[in-house]
Design an enzyme around this catalytic site. Sequence first.
Site, mmCIF file in Angstrom:
data_model
loop_
_atom_site.group_PDB
_atom_site.id
_atom_site.type_symbol
_atom_site.label_atom_id
_atom_site.label_comp_id
_atom_site.label_asym_id
_atom_site.label_seq_id
_atom_site.Cartn_x
_atom_site.Cartn_y
_atom_site.Cartn_z
ATOM 1 N N ASP A 13 0.793 -1.112 0.142
ATOM 2 C CA ASP A 13 0.064 -0.031 -0.039
ATOM 3 C C ASP A 13 0.850 1.202 0.045
ATOM 4 O O ASP A 13 1.822 1.207 0.840
ATOM 5 C CB ASP A 13 -0.908 0.004 1.224
ATOM 6 C CG ASP A 13 -2.183 0.844 1.233
ATOM 7 O OD1 ASP A 13 -1.861 1.906 0.500
ATOM 8 O OD2 ASP A 13 -3.134 0.688 1.743
ATOM 9 N N HIS A 15 -0.551 4.433 0.085
ATOM 10 C CA HIS A 15 -1.438 5.584 0.489
ATOM 11 C C HIS A 15 -0.653 6.615 1.455
ATOM 12 O O HIS A 15 -0.661 5.946 2.800
ATOM 13 C CB HIS A 15 -2.728 5.263 0.922
ATOM 14 C CG HIS A 15 -3.629 4.521 -0.345
ATOM 15 N ND1 HIS A 15 -3.583 3.394 -0.597
ATOM 16 C CD2 HIS A 15 -4.603 5.239 -0.974
ATOM 17 C CE1 HIS A 15 -4.318 2.944 -1.754
ATOM 18 N NE2 HIS A 15 -4.837 4.401 -1.938
#
Length: 149
Positions: A13, A15
Amino acid sequence: MTKTVILGVIGSDAHVVGITILEQAFEAAGFDVVNLGVQTSQDQFVDAATEHDAEAVLVSSLYGHAKQDCEGFHQQFADADLEDLTTYIGGNLAVGQDDFEETRAFFREMGFDRVFDSETDPEEAIEALRADLDMRSSESEQESQYVSA
């Protein structure tokens, strides 16, 4: 005494916005925050918790693959003699997540102390962590009183 928390986005991930907001909120609340950033491996969480003598590890995941990324997570901490560490996870934890209570139950069974959805206000997590760390401090103080008695 300042409490140290390790913060990171697990797995692949990338983000970064949410983790930056959490870092700022926890620092403003008086925590010493070690932000591991994005694409953090389980080993990096364990190493940072050990190196910084952390009281808590906060895992973020927004891309929906936290179930896979966190498989064996708590065993890694147990292997490093860090079983008493408080662990939180939050975000968009499962692809197609319809019933968050099922997702919460899954991660609680995995060993996380608290599980938050992506809509959780950072203040809620801060208050929960303060309560959880104070509770654990009280338990430790009680245990040391029994030992010294």
